[in-house]
Every structure is written in structure tokens, then in C-alpha cells.
Design a protein around this motif. Structure first.
Motif, PDB file in Angstrom:
ATOM      1  N   SER A 159       0.829  -1.208   0.000  1.00 36.98           N
ATOM      2  CA  SER A 159       0.000   0.000   0.000  1.00 36.98           C
ATOM      3  C   SER A 159       0.865   1.261   0.000  1.00 36.98           C
ATOM      4  CB  SER A 159      -0.928  -0.009   1.219  1.00 36.98           C
ATOM      5  OG  SER A 159      -1.835  -1.109   1.170  1.00 36.98           O
ATOM      6  N   THR A 160       1.937   1.232   0.795  1.00 32.13           N
ATOM      7  CA  THR A 160       2.842   2.395   0.847  1.00 32.13           C
ATOM      8  C   THR A 160       3.473   2.650  -0.509  1.00 32.13           C
ATOM      9  OG1 THR A 160       3.315   1.939   3.180  1.00 32.13           O
ATOM     10  CG2 THR A 160       4.853   3.366   2.005  1.00 32.13           C
ATOM     11  N   ARG A 220       1.056   4.307  -2.832  1.00 34.16           N
ATOM     12  CA  ARG A 220       0.866   5.719  -2.492  1.00 34.16           C
ATOM     13  C   ARG A 220       2.058   6.559  -2.976  1.00 34.16           C
ATOM     14  NH1 ARG A 220      -3.420   8.374  -1.780  1.00 34.16           N
ATOM     15  NH2 ARG A 220      -4.204   7.089  -0.045  1.00 34.16           N
ATOM     16  N   GLN A 276       1.892   7.126  -6.636  1.00 37.84           N
ATOM     17  CA  GLN A 276       0.897   8.150  -6.955  1.00 37.84           C
ATOM     18  C   GLN A 276       1.512   9.546  -6.830  1.00 37.84           C
ATOM     19  OE1 GLN A 276      -2.550   8.021  -4.424  1.00 37.84           O
ATOM     20  NE2 GLN A 276      -3.792   9.278  -5.791  1.00 37.84           N
ATOM     21  N   LYS A 277       2.300   9.770  -5.792  1.00 41.51           N
ATOM     22  CA  LYS A 277       2.960  11.065  -5.612  1.00 41.51           C
ATOM     23  C   LYS A 277       3.999  11.307  -6.703  1.00 41.51           C
ATOM     24  CE  LYS A 277       2.311  11.197  -0.597  1.00 41.51           C
ATOM     25  NZ  LYS A 277       2.982  11.232   0.731  1.00 41.51           N
ATOM     26  N   ALA A 326      -4.103   5.651  -8.034  1.00 44.91           N
ATOM     27  CA  ALA A 326      -5.131   5.596  -6.988  1.00 44.91           C
ATOM     28  C   ALA A 326      -5.856   4.252  -7.007  1.00 44.91           C
ATOM     29  CB  ALA A 326      -6.123   6.744  -7.170  1.00 44.91           C
ATOM     30  N   PHE A 330      -3.599   1.705  -5.492  1.00 44.26           N
ATOM     31  CA  PHE A 330      -3.593   1.849  -4.038  1.00 44.26           C
ATOM     32  C   PHE A 330      -4.855   1.236  -3.433  1.00 44.26           C
ATOM     33  CE2 PHE A 330      -4.900   4.314  -0.291  1.00 44.26           C
ATOM     34  CZ  PHE A 330      -3.831   4.056   0.543  1.00 44.26           C
ATOM     35  N   GLU A 380      -5.071  -1.869  -0.799  1.00 39.92           N
ATOM     36  CA  GLU A 380      -5.802  -1.806   0.461  1.00 39.92           C
ATOM     37  C   GLU A 380      -6.819  -2.940   0.565  1.00 39.92           C
ATOM     38  OE1 GLU A 380      -5.866   0.540   3.357  1.00 39.92           O
ATOM     39  OE2 GLU A 380      -3.854   0.261   2.548  1.00 39.92           O
TER      40      GLU A 380
END
Length: 450
Positions: A288-289, A292, A295-296, A350, A353, A357
Motif C-alpha cells: 500500500s505504501t 501511495r 501516486q505522488k 489511486a 492503491f 488496500e
């Protein structure tokens, strides 16, 4: 998970070197230590960890300036630029210069043409320092750190699998050895019975049919013993391959199966706490990290990029005059049309991610169920071990009772053979239950981090 003491590794290595020449005695702890050292998949997992560390170091270099050096040299067959007296368009001027050159130019060694770019060389260096890359360098380093931790967790997970597989193989050998011992005792019993029956048959006290029943049972037990011996050899070979020890007939396992194991109550760990400490849970969090961070990073592709730099050069490219030059510069790159593509990349990241999750929640629930199920199996198998011990005691008492009745002439030899078979089956079942309990206990210790 079973802890491996580093001092035990050194001790086992010394024992292993001594044992090679004179037959090897392997304990369970020795096998576990050697498996961690030598098993191929664990070696590859260690390589993966080191590879991830190299990727992290590679990402860290992006913080530093990019320094490059260049060198250029050339020699032209014809000058790039050549202009002489003959190239002057004005005839009067051209004629006057030609006469002047003929009278004085040759005398003092002047060329009749001006050339540029016949030969030259230059050396230089450039330094470029990124000031702002949309956060991609920072996020890239974070992603590399996540990769290192993920590789470490994968190694721990693979280590658990190898340790459990080694234990299963070790206990399998001990189980077969126990069954071999039971068969040898049964064969000894039947051999003695066969001699007695043969004497009784020759004396006319028993029929030939009774003697044949004992002979058939004797052959059956010897056939079973051959299969068990072959099984022991194959199981030992598999164990030796797993732990990286050359197989030989002298390999001996020194541990024994505890026929009165302790109850599992002291091992209990609350299922939620056990799941939280498992490598699989940490891997799901890292997944998950990573999603994320990616995505950044996709957002950073659409942000301005700012770089500064400096350069210096020395040489002569067109003329014979050598000179030194330098410059400083700054660039700002603004991707004007990248926002459209970045919007889709952000949406994709997204979704990844969200998928990560969903996997984390789903697999966490499954691990919770697995932990509870393994605990229930452990308690059930302990109860099975207790029942198996009771069955052995009953089968032994029954065998002794039938033997007394047979010696008193109250029952036929077939009843005695059947009682002996039931006793052997009870012993084998007891060993199977003990091995199942031991393996399940090891698995529960792993998933509960005991």
C-alpha cells in the motif's frame, strides 16, 4: 518463528566439518541452521535483499550533481573556411594584392590565403545540480527504502517456509525410523511364534493351515520393512539436499519424538496480535505504501523541474589560439501538456492503491482465520495424541491377554496375529499423531511469532 542463534551456526559448522569423515549426526537445530545457510531459495532471497540495497544506493545518488567531462579533437582534409587573394571579386584590388604578395609576401613567409577550421581540440567539464524535480527524487528514495524492507520481509517469509519444510522432513525420517523399530519388534515376535508353531505342527498339535498363516504374516512384515527402509533412505536424501549436507549411509538423526508432549496452552497468542506481527502483514502494508508513493511520483512528473549548472572548457577549435572559457546556467522546465497524461496516471495509481488496500484487508482476515484454525487444530491434535496413547495401552493389554489365551490353547494363532497387528497399528498411529502435533506446533509458533 524459531530463532536461529548465530553462535549455534558456528558450532554447527565445526561439528559438520568433523562429522563428514566419520558419519554425520544431525540434530533438528543443526538441520535448521544448515538449511538457513545453504538452501537455494534462501540464498536467492538474500541476493534479492542485497539487490534492493543497491537500488536504494543508486536512488540516493540522484541528490548529487551530475558531473560530465568531454574531449573533442579533429583534423580536416580541407579547411572549413578558406579565403585567399584569388577569392577577391574586385579585379584591380586582386591584381594589386597579388603583385604585393609576390614582391614581399613570400619573402616574409605570409600565406596567400586565410583558413579557419583545419584542425583543433577542446576539453571541458559540466556540472548540473537538480534543485527541484517535482519531488520525484525524494519519493524515488522512499520507494527504494520500501523495496529494501519488502525484500527483507520476503526473506523472513521464505525462511519460515524453509524451516517448516526442514522440520517436516526431519520428523518424517524419525517417524519412519520409529515404524521400522516397531516392524523389527513385530518380526522378532512373529519369528519366535513361527518356530513355536513349526514345532507344534510337526508334533501334530497344530494344522498346516495355522503354520501358513504365521508364515504369510512373517513375509508381509518383511515386505513392509523393505518399503520402510527405502522410505527412510529417500527421506534422508531429501533432508540432506535441503540442508546442503552430502548424503551418506552414516547420516543419523539424534533427536527423538517426545511421546508425552506438553499441552499447547502456554503457546496461545491472541489472533489479532499474531497477525499484526507476521511478515505477510508487513508486506501488505508496504504494498500500500509503494502504491501511495507511486501516486505522488506521477504528480511530480507534471510539476516544474529546476536545474542549475556550470561548465568550463579549454582548447582551440577554429584558430590556433588557445583559450579558456566558462559559463553558469539555470533551466526551468514546465511541462504544459503533461497534466492530461498525469491525471490518468494519478487515477491509475489511486486504483492500484485501492487494490492494495483491498488485498491487505482481505488477506488480513484470511490470516486471522488461519491463525485461529491452526490453534484449533493444535488443541485437537493434542487431544488426538492423548487418545492415541490410550489406544496403544489398550492394544498392548489386548495383545498380552490374547497371548496368554493362546498359550493356554484357548484361541487360535490367527487371533494372536491379529492382536499383534492391532498393537503395531496403534503404535504407528500414535507416531503419526505425534508428528502431526509437532509440525502444527512449529507452524503455530511461526504465525504467532513465538
Amino acid at each position: 518463528m524459531r530463532k536461529i542463534n548465530p553462535y549455534l551456526i558456528l558450532l554447527c559448522c565445526g561439528l559438520f566439518c568433523t562429522a563428514v569423515a566419520c558419519g554425520q549426526s544431525l540434530t533438528l537445530d543443526t538441520c535448521l541452521t544448515l538449511a538457513v545457510q545453504n538452501e537455494a531459495s534462501l540464498q536467492n532471497a538474500r541476493i534479492d535483499v542485497e539487490t534492493a540495497r543497491m537500488v536504494k544506493k543508486q536512488a540516493f545518488t540522484k541528490y548529487f550533481p551530475n558531473v560530465s567531462a568531454t574531449a573533442l579533437g579533429y583534423y580536416a582534409m580541407h579547411p572549413l573556411v578558406e579565403y585567399g587573394i584569388d577569392d577577391i571579386d574586385n579585379a584591380m584590388v586582386r591584381h594589386w594584392l597579388q603583385n604585393l604578395y609576390m614582391q614581399y609576401g613570400r619573402m616574409i613567409g605570409l600565406p596567400d590565403a586565410f583558413t579557419i577550421g583545419e584542425k583543433g581540440f577542446s576539453v571541458g567539464a559540466t556540472v548540473v545540480q537538480p534543485l527541484f524535480m517535482g519531488g520525484q527524487i525524494v519519493q524515488g528514495n522512499r520507494l527504494a527504502q520500501v523495496g529494501v524492507e519488502a525484500a527483507q520481509q520476503q526473506y523472513l517469509l521464505q525462511q519460515q517456509r524453509v524451516l517448516l519444510q526442514t522440520e517436516q522432513c526431519y520428523w518424517m525420517v524419525l517417524s519412519l525410523q520409529s515404524k521400522k523399530q516397531t516392524l523389527e519388534e513385530a518380526i522378532l515376535f512373529v519369528d519366535t511364534l513361527y518356530r513355536d508353531v513349526t514345532v507344534a505342527q510337526e508334533a501334530g498339535l497344530l494344522t498346516r493351515n495355522e503354520e501358513l498363516k504365521v508364515a504369510l504374516k512373517r513375509t508381509e512384515l518383511q515386505s513392509d520393512l523393505l518399503r520402510v527402509n527405502n522410505g527412510i533412505v529417500m527421506a534422508k536424501r531429501a533432508l540432506c539436499q535441503l540442508v546442503g549436507v552430502p548424503y551418506s549411509e552414516g547420516v543419523q538423526l539424534t533427536d527423538t519424538v517426545n511421546r508425552r508432549p506438553l499441552p499447547p496452552d502456554s503457546l496461545y497468542v491472541e489472533a489479532g496480535a499474531a497477525v499484526a506481527n507476521r511478515p505477510e502483514s508487513r508486506l501488505l502494508e508496504l504494498q500500500s505504501t509503494a502504491a501511495r508513493i507511486q501516486q505522488k511520483m506521477s504528480v511530480g512528473e507534471a510539476l516544474p523541474h529546476v536545474l542549475v549548472g556550470a561548465g568550463a572548457s579549454y582548447g582551440s577549435l577554429l584558430k590556433d589560439e588557445y583559450s579558456t572559457n566558462g559559463l553558469v546556467f539555470a533551466t526551468v522546465q514546465v511541462p504544459l501538456t503533461a497534466w492530461w497524461e498525469t491525471a490518468y496516471k494519478q487515477r491509475t495509481a489511486a486504483l492500484k492503491f485501492q487494490a492494495a488496500e483491498n488485498d491487505r484487508k482481505d488477506l488480513s482476515q484470511k490470516m486471522l482465520l488461519e491463525t485461529e484454525h491452526t490453534w484449533d487444530n493444535l488443541r485437537e491434535q493434542y487431544a488426538q495424541v492423548t487418545l492415541a496413547a490410550e489406544m496403544v495401552a489398550e492394544a498392548d493389554a489386548n495383545q498380552q491377554s490374547v497371548l496368554h489365551n493362546y498359550l493356554a490353547g484357548l484361541v487360535p494363532v490367527s487371533d494372536l496375529l491379529e492382536a499383534q497387528t492391532l498393537y503395531r497399528q496403534a503404535l504407528d498411529q500414535q507416531m503419526d499423531k505425534l508428528i502431526d502435533y509437532q509440525i502444527t506446533m512449529s507452524r503455530y509458533k511461526q504465525i504467532s511469532s513465538r
